[in-house]
Design a protein around this motif. Structure first.
Motif, short mmCIF file in Angstrom:
data_model
loop_
_atom_site.label_atom_id
_atom_site.label_comp_id
_atom_site.label_asym_id
_atom_site.label_seq_id
_atom_site.Cartn_x
_atom_site.Cartn_y
_atom_site.Cartn_z
N GLU A 89 -8.10 -7.13 5.91
CA GLU A 89 -8.91 -8.06 6.68
C GLU A 89 -8.97 -9.37 5.91
OE1 GLU A 89 -12.73 -6.52 7.60
OE2 GLU A 89 -11.94 -4.75 8.61
N PRO B 287 -10.47 -18.20 -6.36
CA PRO B 287 -10.62 -19.27 -5.37
C PRO B 287 -9.85 -20.52 -5.79
CG PRO B 287 -12.62 -19.03 -6.66
CD PRO B 287 -11.74 -17.88 -7.01
N GLU C 74 -15.40 -14.99 1.07
CA GLU C 74 -16.25 -13.82 0.82
C GLU C 74 -15.64 -12.53 1.36
OE1 GLU C 74 -19.05 -13.79 -0.92
OE2 GLU C 74 -18.90 -15.94 -1.35
N GLU C 75 -14.77 -12.67 2.32
CA GLU C 75 -14.26 -11.46 2.98
C GLU C 75 -12.85 -11.09 2.52
OE1 GLU C 75 -16.17 -9.62 4.87
OE2 GLU C 75 -17.72 -11.12 4.42
N SER C 76 -12.41 -11.67 1.44
CA SER C 76 -11.03 -11.38 1.04
C SER C 76 -10.92 -10.00 0.38
CB SER C 76 -10.54 -12.46 0.08
OG SER C 76 -11.10 -12.26 -1.20
N GLN C 77 -9.72 -9.53 0.36
CA GLN C 77 -9.45 -8.26 -0.33
C GLN C 77 -8.03 -8.33 -0.89
OE1 GLN C 77 -9.45 -5.67 3.42
NE2 GLN C 77 -7.74 -4.77 2.23
N CYS C 78 -7.84 -7.58 -1.94
CA CYS C 78 -6.52 -7.60 -2.58
C CYS C 78 -5.51 -6.82 -1.75
CB CYS C 78 -6.62 -7.06 -3.99
SG CYS C 78 -7.18 -5.36 -4.07
N TYR D 77 0.84 -1.21 0.00
CA TYR D 77 0.00 0.00 0.00
C TYR D 77 0.87 1.25 0.00
CZ TYR D 77 -3.42 3.49 1.39
OH TYR D 77 -4.23 4.61 1.45
N ALA E 277 -4.19 -2.04 -2.11
CA ALA E 277 -5.22 -1.08 -2.51
C ALA E 277 -5.68 -0.25 -1.32
CB ALA E 277 -6.39 -1.80 -3.15
N TRP E 278 -5.78 -0.86 -0.22
CA TRP E 278 -6.26 -0.16 0.98
C TRP E 278 -5.26 -0.32 2.11
CZ3 TRP E 278 -9.53 -3.37 -1.97
CH2 TRP E 278 -10.42 -2.67 -2.81
N PHE F 211 -2.55 -3.02 -7.65
CA PHE F 211 -2.83 -3.90 -6.51
C PHE F 211 -2.36 -5.31 -6.85
CE2 PHE F 211 -6.52 -4.08 -9.21
CZ PHE F 211 -6.88 -5.42 -9.24
N THR G 252 -5.75 -0.95 5.26
CA THR G 252 -6.04 -2.04 6.20
C THR G 252 -6.26 -3.33 5.44
OG1 THR G 252 -8.40 -1.54 6.10
CG2 THR G 252 -7.10 -0.48 7.86
N GLY H 76 -7.93 -11.56 -2.22
CA GLY H 76 -8.57 -11.10 -3.48
C GLY H 76 -8.24 -11.95 -4.68
N HIS H 77 -7.73 -13.14 -4.47
CA HIS H 77 -7.31 -13.97 -5.57
C HIS H 77 -8.42 -14.93 -5.96
CE1 HIS H 77 -3.89 -15.15 -8.04
NE2 HIS H 77 -4.32 -16.41 -7.94
#
Lengths: 119, 606
Positions: free
Chosen positions: B523, B494, B511-515, B462, B518-519, B470, B521, B491-492
């Motif tokens: 989670e 599955p 469902e809760e992934s993120q790349c 980041y 980009a941000w 990202f 934080t 964010g990849h």
């Protein structure tokens, strides 16, 4: 590759930006320039109509992520409307849905913005 | 011979010929004209002398005739003598009048005797006087001795005998022929020309004392023997060549002549030439000066053009052609300048093209080096263990790719596996790919939790990535003791899990992934898959599912699952190779649009 075409319609304090074509790295500068000009024009609420977007690659999603940050940093609000299921899945995959709202239609996006205003 | 010299000589010849030919022609013409004019002048001189003599003779004759007539009619001797004395006074003559009333001109010497007979007819013959008079004289000779002296002598003798003649009743006057030529000198054509009179008696009277130019007496007599009224002839005398013109005076019968040396004729011509010479020289000087200025101007222009051409030949395209555009040289210079501009533009284009080609070649070389470096970062060999099979494939769409594939066999027997996809393509993505691989290795050495490692990687990326870049990734560890692969999906795509027991493929989504990047934080959650013998786990990037064939049709997740299931029985290396072949068969000859990266973790059947 088909270039991205943008259209702007301003409704009161909401600006509707329609994207047509492919959202790739080439759209980075023109799209940012456009959004910054909209923001500086006083339109802090922006709806992106993505119904006519044919393709978004990873760079394209990178642009959307950066746009969300830019608009939020300008105290604005952004809504994405009518993104195809395929790309919506990708958006969800990378976590974009956690930082921006996606709606099935433009009207729903407008309604959501108006509802936010009334709060 | 240099061009400028040739040109200069050419111009000089043209000018000289254009000047000299008319000058020479003019001089020739003027000589001819002058000669013609000289002859006319001689004729005019003779005519004037002849007329003058004629008038005087006519006057004398009229006076004599009047005197004779007066005496014959009135026998007035006294008046007749008075009339004769007038003539005598005027012409210094000595006339006598005999008793028969005949006028007798006594010329005791070489001079002519002029007289009238009783009929009033003039006569001029010496024999007549010699017979009629009794004057004794010495005949002088030769003929070329000075006649003026002779005449003086004759006059003295005549004067001396006047009285005796009168006493004999004979009156008379003597008129020297020279009296008729007293004014002849004013008609002289030149200093050395001579006017002369040839008397009927063969005597010559002349205006100049110098007689050297007078041609032979007998020759003149012979010339006039044909009785022609005028004659002109050239003679060669010891003194030089001369031209003699003769004319006969009708009353006296005298031949009046004019002799002009050729030199005198030429004097006028030479004088004309001498007067023209300064003008010719001045003209030549002016023409030469103009030629010099003209040739110098040409020389300067040619020198500039030659120098300019030389500099262009040496590669200097900034050479100025500062020639004014008012002649052909200026136009040539103008065209030269235009050509140089074109050459310069062409050279610049060529240099630009060369730079582009060079730049392209350098970039191609750099890309090739980058490709080699990146290939060195991609595993080519995988763990050879009896408990677990791992095999991967990495096919960048371009020279360098933005996908990450890495594994590490840890000292505790675990195996760390990373598959990631950097947004974008090319060099920027490749650089991020290298960073991603390194930071994961670094952070994995510092902590155990895959979620913590992901969070740390997110924080790093980041801060260090561009705003629109990202990374999606799956990072996990395989624990052989519990046969579990524990991982975190950022964010990849599955993972696909094939269960030998169920005989089907399961898509493990988060469902809760993120790349990453980009941000600020992150989670995420830790996922765990137990890999029993015969089970296999496929991790891939979207290059596999979004590979397109010629119709633009994507391979899609469903084909990937189907292929994975079809070849699940194969060992991991063969299985991954079969999936790759199937994708390549699907896209046929189309190039990969995105990097194709896959890795399989398979627990072999015992």
């Amino acid at each position: 590759m088909e270039k991205l075409i943008t259209e702007i319609k301003n409704f009161k304090n909401i600006s509707l930006i329609t994207l047509k074509g492919n959202l790739t790295a080439e759209a980075d500068d023109p799209l940012f320039t456009l959004v910054i000009s909209v923001l500086s024009g006083g339109f802090k609420r922006i709806v992106f109509d993505l119904s006519k977007v044919q393709y978004i690659n990873s760079a394209g999603f990178g642009i959307l992520i950066a746009l969300v940050d830019e608009i939020k940093n300008s105290q604005g609000k952004v809504k994405f409307a009518a993104l195809s299921p395929h790309f919506k899945k990708t958006a969800k995959l990378i976590g974009l849905h956690r930082f921006a709202d996606f709606y099935r239609t433009v009207d729903e996006a407008f309604t959501s913005l108006k509802r936010d205003e009334s709060k | 011979m240099p061009l400028k010299l040739k040109f200069g000589l050419f111009v000089s010849f043209i000018i000289l010929f254009s000047l000299l030919i008319p000058t020479v022609l003019f001089l020739i013409q003027s000589r001819t004209l002058f000669e013609k004019t000289s002859h006319q002048r001689m004729d005019n001189v003779l005519l004037q002398v002849k007329t003058n003599v004629n008038l005087q003779v006519r006057s004398v004759l009229q006076t004599l005739k009047a005197a004779a007539t007066s005496y014959q009619q009135a026998h007035d001797m006294e008046n007749s003598l008075l009339s004769l004395q007038k003539v005598n006074a005027q012409f210094k003559t000595f006339f006598t009048l005999n008793k028969q009333g005949q006028i007798q001109l006594l010329l005791p010497y070489d001079g002519e005797m002029m007289g009238l007979n009783l009929a009033g007819e003039p006569y001029f013959t010496i024999p007549f006087f010699e017979q009629q008079t009794h004057i004794t004289y010495r005949r002088a000779s030769p003929i070329y001795s000075s006649p003026s002296i002779m005449i003086t002598t004759a006059l003295e003798m005549a004067t001396r005998e006047k009285r005796s003649l009168s006493q004999r009743g004979v009156l008379g006057v003597i008129i020297p022929v020279t009296s008729f030529f007293q004014n002849a000198t004013k008609y002289q054509m030149s200093d050395n020309s001579v006017i002369f009179v040839l008397s009927r008696a063969g005597f010559i009277y002349r205006t100049a004392s110098d007689h050297s130019l007078i041609t032979g007496h007998q020759v003149l007599v012979d010339l006039m023997a044909d009785k022609r009224s005028s004659l002109k002839k050239e003679f060669s005398t010891p003194a030089g060549k001369s031209i003699v013109s003769l004319v006969r005076e009708p009353l006296s019968g005298w031949i009046i002549g004019l002799e002009v040396p050729f030199e005198d004729l030429g004097q006028h011509y030479q004088s004309l030439y001498r007067s023209m010479l300064p003008w010719i020289l001045l003209s030549l000087f002016i023409v030469s000066g103009i030629s010099f200025i003209f040739i110098r101007h040409l020389n300067i222009s040619i020198q500039k053009l030659v120098e300019g051409g030389r500099q262009i030949n040496e590669g200097n395209l900034d050479v100025p052609f500062d020639l004014p555009v008012h002649d052909e040289f200026g136009l040539i210079a103008h065209h030269f300048t235009a050509i140089i501009k074109s050459l310069k533009k062409g050279q610049e284009n060529l240099e630009s093209a060369y730079r582009q080609v060079t730049s392209h070649q350098l970039m191609k070389r750099d890309m090739s080096v980058a490709h080699q470096i990146q290939q060195a970062m991609i595993p080519t060999q995988y763990p050879q263990r009896p408990d677990i099979e791992i095999a991967g494939v990495y096919e960048p769409a371009r020279e360098v790719g933005g996908d990450v594939l890495d594994y590490t066999e840890n000292q505790d027997g675990t195996i760390s596996i990373l598959i990631a996809d950097v947004s974008g393509k090319g060099i920027p993505a490749a650089l991020v790919m290298a960073q991603t691989k390194i930071i994961f290795r670094v952070f994995a050495s510092e902590m155990d939790s895959v979620v913590d490692i992901m969070a740390k990687a997110n924080a790093y990326l980041y801060q260090n990535l561009r705003k629109n870049t990202f990374v999606t990734a799956i990072y996990g560890k395989y624990y052989p003791d519990i046969k579990k692969f524990c991982y975190c999906n950022a964010g990849h795509n599955p993972a696909y899990f094939y269960s030998q027991q169920r005989g089907q493929i399961t898509e493990i989504s988060d469902e809760e992934s993120q790349c990453l990047g980009a941000w600020s934080t992150f989670e995420g959650q830790e996922l765990a898959v137990k890999i029993e013998p015969g089970d296999s786990l496929l991790l891939y990037t979207d290059g596999a599912t979004e590979a397109k064939n010629i119709n633009g049709e994507m391979f899609e997740e469903i084909r990937l699952k189907k292929t994975f299931k079809k070849y699940h029985h194969l060992a991991a290396p063969q299985l991954i190779e079969k999936i790759k072949e199937t994708i390549e068969l699907f896209i046929e000859n189309e190039v990969l649009y995105d990097d194709l990266t896959m890795i399989i973790i398979k627990s072999p059947l015992t």
